[in-house]
Scaffold this motif. Structure first.
Motif, PDB file in Angstrom:
ATOM      1  N   GLU A 116     -11.864  36.275 -44.919  1.00 28.53           N
ATOM      2  CA  GLU A 116     -12.924  36.155 -45.117  1.00 28.53           C
ATOM      3  C   GLU A 116     -13.600  36.860 -46.043  1.00 28.53           C
ATOM      4  O   GLU A 116     -14.792  36.119 -46.642  1.00 28.53           O
ATOM      5  CB  GLU A 116     -13.684  36.765 -43.344  1.00 28.53           C
ATOM      6  N   HIS A 117     -13.786  38.387 -46.290  1.00 31.43           N
ATOM      7  CA  HIS A 117     -14.693  39.087 -47.012  1.00 31.43           C
ATOM      8  C   HIS A 117     -14.013  38.189 -48.093  1.00 31.43           C
ATOM      9  O   HIS A 117     -14.854  38.709 -49.648  1.00 31.43           O
ATOM     10  CB  HIS A 117     -15.217  40.552 -47.113  1.00 31.43           C
ATOM     11  N   LYS A 118     -12.917  37.961 -48.873  1.00 30.63           N
ATOM     12  CA  LYS A 118     -12.195  37.717 -50.401  1.00 30.63           C
ATOM     13  C   LYS A 118     -13.433  36.884 -50.338  1.00 30.63           C
ATOM     14  O   LYS A 118     -13.518  36.993 -51.469  1.00 30.63           O
ATOM     15  CB  LYS A 118     -10.836  37.856 -49.972  1.00 30.63           C
ATOM     16  N   THR A 119     -13.250  35.615 -49.961  1.00 24.42           N
ATOM     17  CA  THR A 119     -14.144  34.792 -49.596  1.00 24.42           C
ATOM     18  C   THR A 119     -15.291  34.927 -49.961  1.00 24.42           C
ATOM     19  O   THR A 119     -15.585  33.766 -50.988  1.00 24.42           O
ATOM     20  CB  THR A 119     -13.684  33.440 -48.890  1.00 24.42           C
ATOM     21  N   LYS A 120     -15.980  35.421 -49.538  1.00 22.65           N
ATOM     22  CA  LYS A 120     -17.490  35.802 -49.629  1.00 22.65           C
ATOM     23  C   LYS A 120     -17.699  36.176 -50.742  1.00 22.65           C
ATOM     24  O   LYS A 120     -19.098  36.036 -51.749  1.00 22.65           O
ATOM     25  CB  LYS A 120     -17.897  36.746 -48.108  1.00 22.65           C
ATOM     26  N   TYR A 121     -16.839  37.323 -51.223  1.00 21.29           N
ATOM     27  CA  TYR A 121     -17.092  38.265 -52.502  1.00 21.29           C
ATOM     28  C   TYR A 121     -16.336  36.940 -53.450  1.00 21.29           C
ATOM     29  O   TYR A 121     -17.627  36.998 -54.527  1.00 21.29           O
ATOM     30  CB  TYR A 121     -16.153  39.311 -52.525  1.00 21.29           C
ATOM     31  N   GLN A 122     -15.335  36.648 -53.398  1.00 20.77           N
ATOM     32  CA  GLN A 122     -15.614  35.232 -55.059  1.00 20.77           C
ATOM     33  C   GLN A 122     -17.319  34.010 -55.086  1.00 20.77           C
ATOM     34  O   GLN A 122     -17.140  33.971 -56.111  1.00 20.77           O
ATOM     35  CB  GLN A 122     -14.022  34.350 -54.504  1.00 20.77           C
ATOM     36  N   GLU A 123     -16.813  33.888 -53.262  1.00 20.09           N
ATOM     37  CA  GLU A 123     -18.703  33.023 -54.023  1.00 20.09           C
ATOM     38  C   GLU A 123     -19.692  34.409 -54.638  1.00 20.09           C
ATOM     39  O   GLU A 123     -20.411  33.460 -55.784  1.00 20.09           O
ATOM     40  CB  GLU A 123     -18.789  32.786 -52.724  1.00 20.09           C
ATOM     41  N   LEU A 124     -20.179  34.979 -54.602  1.00 24.08           N
ATOM     42  CA  LEU A 124     -20.758  35.804 -54.811  1.00 24.08           C
ATOM     43  C   LEU A 124     -20.596  36.135 -56.098  1.00 24.08           C
ATOM     44  O   LEU A 124     -21.423  36.012 -57.092  1.00 24.08           O
ATOM     45  CB  LEU A 124     -20.547  37.654 -54.062  1.00 24.08           C
ATOM     46  N   VAL A 125     -19.276  36.232 -56.670  1.00 26.80           N
ATOM     47  CA  VAL A 125     -18.241  36.780 -58.031  1.00 26.80           C
ATOM     48  C   VAL A 125     -19.570  35.301 -59.116  1.00 26.80           C
ATOM     49  O   VAL A 125     -19.257  35.449 -59.961  1.00 26.80           O
ATOM     50  CB  VAL A 125     -17.765  37.032 -57.814  1.00 26.80           C
ATOM     51  N   GLN A 126     -18.585  34.142 -58.509  1.00 23.13           N
ATOM     52  CA  GLN A 126     -19.170  32.980 -59.037  1.00 23.13           C
ATOM     53  C   GLN A 126     -21.098  32.342 -59.314  1.00 23.13           C
ATOM     54  O   GLN A 126     -20.836  31.920 -60.598  1.00 23.13           O
ATOM     55  CB  GLN A 126     -18.382  31.445 -58.362  1.00 23.13           C
ATOM     56  N   GLN A 127     -21.611  33.041 -58.103  1.00 24.06           N
ATOM     57  CA  GLN A 127     -22.266  32.594 -58.203  1.00 24.06           C
ATOM     58  C   GLN A 127     -23.093  34.056 -59.588  1.00 24.06           C
ATOM     59  O   GLN A 127     -24.030  33.501 -60.533  1.00 24.06           O
ATOM     60  CB  GLN A 127     -23.562  33.024 -57.336  1.00 24.06           C
ATOM     61  N   GLU A 128     -22.723  34.955 -59.601  1.00 22.41           N
ATOM     62  CA  GLU A 128     -22.736  36.016 -61.416  1.00 22.41           C
ATOM     63  C   GLU A 128     -23.264  35.641 -62.332  1.00 22.41           C
ATOM     64  O   GLU A 128     -23.130  35.595 -63.096  1.00 22.41           O
ATOM     65  CB  GLU A 128     -22.585  37.604 -60.513  1.00 22.41           C
ATOM     66  N   LYS A 174      -7.596  41.823 -53.425  1.00 18.21           N
ATOM     67  CA  LYS A 174      -7.787  42.648 -54.407  1.00 18.21           C
ATOM     68  C   LYS A 174      -8.210  42.987 -55.688  1.00 18.21           C
ATOM     69  O   LYS A 174      -7.856  42.065 -56.425  1.00 18.21           O
ATOM     70  CB  LYS A 174      -5.805  43.828 -54.553  1.00 18.21           C
ATOM     71  N   PHE A 175      -9.159  44.035 -55.515  1.00 16.50           N
ATOM     72  CA  PHE A 175     -10.153  43.085 -56.704  1.00 16.50           C
ATOM     73  C   PHE A 175     -10.875  44.991 -57.260  1.00 16.50           C
ATOM     74  O   PHE A 175     -10.665  45.790 -56.995  1.00 16.50           O
ATOM     75  CB  PHE A 175     -11.882  42.791 -56.242  1.00 16.50           C
ATOM     76  N   ASP A 176     -10.693  44.451 -58.803  1.00 16.25           N
ATOM     77  CA  ASP A 176     -10.887  46.002 -59.315  1.00 16.25           C
ATOM     78  C   ASP A 176     -13.150  45.369 -59.648  1.00 16.25           C
ATOM     79  O   ASP A 176     -12.603  44.482 -60.812  1.00 16.25           O
ATOM     80  CB  ASP A 176     -10.430  45.897 -60.888  1.00 16.25           C
ATOM     81  N   ARG A 177     -14.029  46.022 -59.753  1.00 16.22           N
ATOM     82  CA  ARG A 177     -15.189  45.731 -59.741  1.00 16.22           C
ATOM     83  C   ARG A 177     -15.148  47.038 -60.902  1.00 16.22           C
ATOM     84  O   ARG A 177     -15.246  48.228 -60.265  1.00 16.22           O
ATOM     85  CB  ARG A 177     -15.819  46.022 -58.562  1.00 16.22           C
TER      86      ARG A 177
END
Length: 78
Positions: free
Chosen positions: A53-65, A35-38
């Motif tokens: 699955e998409h939680k993990t991918k989102y966290q990877e995206l945010v870490q890169q950002e 559950k994310f507040d963007r």
């Protein structure tokens, strides 16, 4: 047969993902979901729910950002 109450239906907000799950409120399965507040570039906050699955991918995206922002802030790209 008994009745078990206090379940919530979680549905992934990622387009073209059909993952949904009925999860016991306060149960361990809630932690698998995200559950994310963007906050977008206009300062608008939107809440999203993502399947495991998409939680993990989102966290990877945010870490890169985060890394990209820190590099920019520190003048690495200049």
């Amino acid at each position: 047969m008994g009745v078990d109450t206090n379940y919530s239906k979680w549905t992934c907000d990622k387009k073209n993902c059909s993952t949904e799950e009925h999860i016991k409120v306060g149960g361990a399965r809630e932690a698998a979901w995200g559950k994310f507040d963007r906050i977008d570039s206009n300062g608008v906050s939107t809440e999203y729910y993502l399947c495991p699955e998409h939680k993990t991918k989102y966290q990877e995206l945010v870490q890169q950002e985060d890394k990209d922002f820190q590099a920019w802030l520190n003048g690495v790209d200049e």
